[in-house]
Design an enzyme around this catalytic site. Structure first.
Site, PDB file in Angstrom:
ATOM      1  N   HIS A  83       1.450  -1.517  -0.834  1.00 17.98           N
ATOM      2  CA  HIS A  83       1.214  -0.377  -1.724  1.00 17.98           C
ATOM      3  C   HIS A  83      -0.303  -0.273  -1.898  1.00 17.98           C
ATOM      4  O   HIS A  83      -0.996  -1.296  -1.906  1.00 17.98           O
ATOM      5  CB  HIS A  83       1.757  -0.598  -3.133  1.00 17.98           C
ATOM      6  CG  HIS A  83       3.225  -0.881  -3.244  1.00 17.98           C
ATOM      7  ND1 HIS A  83       3.750  -2.125  -3.075  1.00 17.98           N
ATOM      8  CD2 HIS A  83       4.257  -0.062  -3.564  1.00 17.98           C
ATOM      9  CE1 HIS A  83       5.059  -2.069  -3.279  1.00 17.98           C
ATOM     10  NE2 HIS A  83       5.400  -0.830  -3.567  1.00 17.98           N
ATOM     11  N   ASP A 112      -1.652  -2.727  -4.351  1.00 17.43           N
ATOM     12  CA  ASP A 112      -1.609  -4.156  -4.026  1.00 17.43           C
ATOM     13  C   ASP A 112      -2.949  -4.608  -3.472  1.00 17.43           C
ATOM     14  O   ASP A 112      -3.347  -5.754  -3.647  1.00 17.43           O
ATOM     15  CB  ASP A 112      -0.594  -4.467  -2.907  1.00 17.43           C
ATOM     16  CG  ASP A 112       0.817  -4.025  -3.223  1.00 17.43           C
ATOM     17  OD1 ASP A 112       1.161  -3.988  -4.408  1.00 17.43           O
ATOM     18  OD2 ASP A 112       1.560  -3.733  -2.262  1.00 17.43           O
TER      19      ASP A 112
END
Ligand code: XLS
Ligand code: NI
Ligand code: NI
Length: 438
Positions: free
Chosen positions: A99, A102
């Protein structure tokens, strides 16, 4: 290795090996039904669980001991990139997934957040170049930050819709930059808590508008990744719009999105929806929409997304059976370990053991499924069970030659109906025999 000290590259040693740092079944070069295991499985490491997750749960803070935790901010983000490419090399895994949030921290403004992301994406690109590792998919995290409390594309607040669009626009650009083979939409908070304050029709229309904009923008910038939707019935929303494969396919059809999307099926999401993993894969497959999988497993005794590493051979075998029957197998998708080590498994080496366990479980599932297909085990079951549709009145029904009048005439003159046994117990014991003997 900086972050996995003294961990050697994991190699295939075969089923007799007692080396915990060796594959017992995953042999990347072994050919199964004309393709290598590496080509069939296309394993991926999930960045969020392996490098961002800390082992925190609603009752306590993180337990994970990670070499990169001594850093913070952008230094932490950079250290995680290094750790990611180390783990990929140790495991001989070709792909990773992430993501946006992240890989880089949010800044005070969207501009700053994007600058942080650009910097880390450039670093990831360098690492991909020197290692040959590839991006299976990226996605946008539109569920963690408080701004998404009412959803992203299905929010009640148009400013949030715009913010989410800006975020996905950037994520698509990064996907293109890194040569991502897929792009995932998991509807984190795309759902609702109660109908008492929800305009469901507007929310669904807006979700479709959002996805059409994403399709258009990807086309505009020449990003040709396969778009995937990942169904999940609940968590974090009480009612998630992409409940399961069938619901998601119906939504995509309704809004003319089906040509642009396939599904990313996650095992634990399937069981949360009250289905088996293979059911969700099967529904996707027969609709030509099986795109990729998030490999994990739930806990029979717990009612939430526990995201355990997959070790249940029965489930991996039946999942691989569906994938082998799918035209082109897993295609551009892969087997992404959307799975986390248990809170008590807090050492870095547990990440290595966990992936070995998952990779071996899928490799074994692949071998057994291939043999079941070679021996036509399920094909024979279906041939026999549906034999009545091969000739006579059944063949007429299938060929579209029957109607209520002809069927009534047939039923009226027919002798007593005979049914055949479904033989379920025999089928199950055959599967066990294959699991043990192949
Ligand atoms: C959460 C989802 C998530 C997606 C990616 O339950 O599985 O991790 O895979 O956003
Ligand atoms: Ni997932
Ligand atoms: Ni999940």
């Amino acid at each position: 290795m900086t972050y996995f000290p003294n961990v050697p590259q994991v190699k295939f040693e075969g089923r007799q090996s007692t080396n915990p740092l060796a594959f017992k079944f995953y042999n990347p070069d072994e050919v199964v039904l004309g393709k290598t295991m590496r080509e069939h499985l296309r394993f991926a490491v999930a960045y969020w669980h392996a490098f961002t997750g800390s082992g925190a749960d609603p009752f306590g803070s993180g337990t994970a001991i990670r070499g990169w935790d001594r850093y913070s901010g952008m230094d932490l983000a950079k250290a995680r990139v290094e750790a990611c490419f180390e783990l990929l090399q140790i495991l001989d895994v070709d792909y990773f997934c992430f993501h946006d949030r992240d890989i880089a921290p949010e800044g005070d403004t969207l501009q700053e957040t994007n600058r942080n992301l650009d910097e880390i994406v450039a670093l990831i690109k360098e690492n991909m170049k020197s290692s040959g590792k590839k991006l299976l998919w990226n996605t946008a995290n539109m569920f963690s930050h408080p701004r998404f409390t009412h959803g992203a594309a299905t929010t009640s607040n148009a400013d949030v819709f715009a913010y989410a669009a800006a975020q996905v626009k950037k994520a698509l650009e990064h996907g293109k930059e890194l040569g991502g083979e897929n792009y995932v939409f998991w509807g984190g908070r795309e759902g609702y808590e109660t109908l008492l304050n929800t305009d469901m029709k507007l929310e669904l229309d807006n979700l479709a508008r959002f996805l059409h904009m994403a399709v258009d923008y990807a086309k505009e910038i020449g990003f040709d990744a396969q778009f995937l939707i990942e169904p999940k019935p609940k968590e974090p929303s009480k009612h998630q719009y992409d409940f399961d494969a069938a619901t998601t396919l119906s939504f995509l059809r309704q809004y003319d999105l089906l040509p642009h999307f396939k599904l990313n099926i996650e095992a634990n999401h399937a069981t949360l929806a009250g289905h088996t993993f293979e059911h969700e894969l099967h529904v996707s497959r027969i609709n030509g929409a099986l795109g990729s999988i998030d490999a994990n497993q739930g806990d029979m005794l717990l009612g939430w997304d526990t995201d355990e590493f997959p070790t249940d051979l029965y489930s991996t075998t039946l999942a691989m059976h569906e994938i082998l029957l799918n035209e082109g197998g897993i295609g551009r998708g892969g087997v992404n370990f959307d799975a986390k080590v248990r809170r008590g498994s807090f050492e870095p080496i547990d990440l290595v053991y966990a992936h070995i366990a998952g990779m071996d479980a899928f490799a074994r599932g692949l071998q057994v499924a291939a043999k079941l297909i070679e021996d036509r085990v399920f094909a024979k079951v279906l041939d026999e069970r549906y034999a009545s549709f091969k000739s006579g009145i059944g063949a007429d029904i299938v060929a579209g030659k029957a109607n209520f009048r002809t069927l009534e005439a047939y039923a009226l003159q027919n002798k007593e109906i005979q049914n055949a046994s479904g033989r379920l117990e025999l089928i199950k014991s055959t599967i066990n025999q294959y699991l043990i003997n192949v």
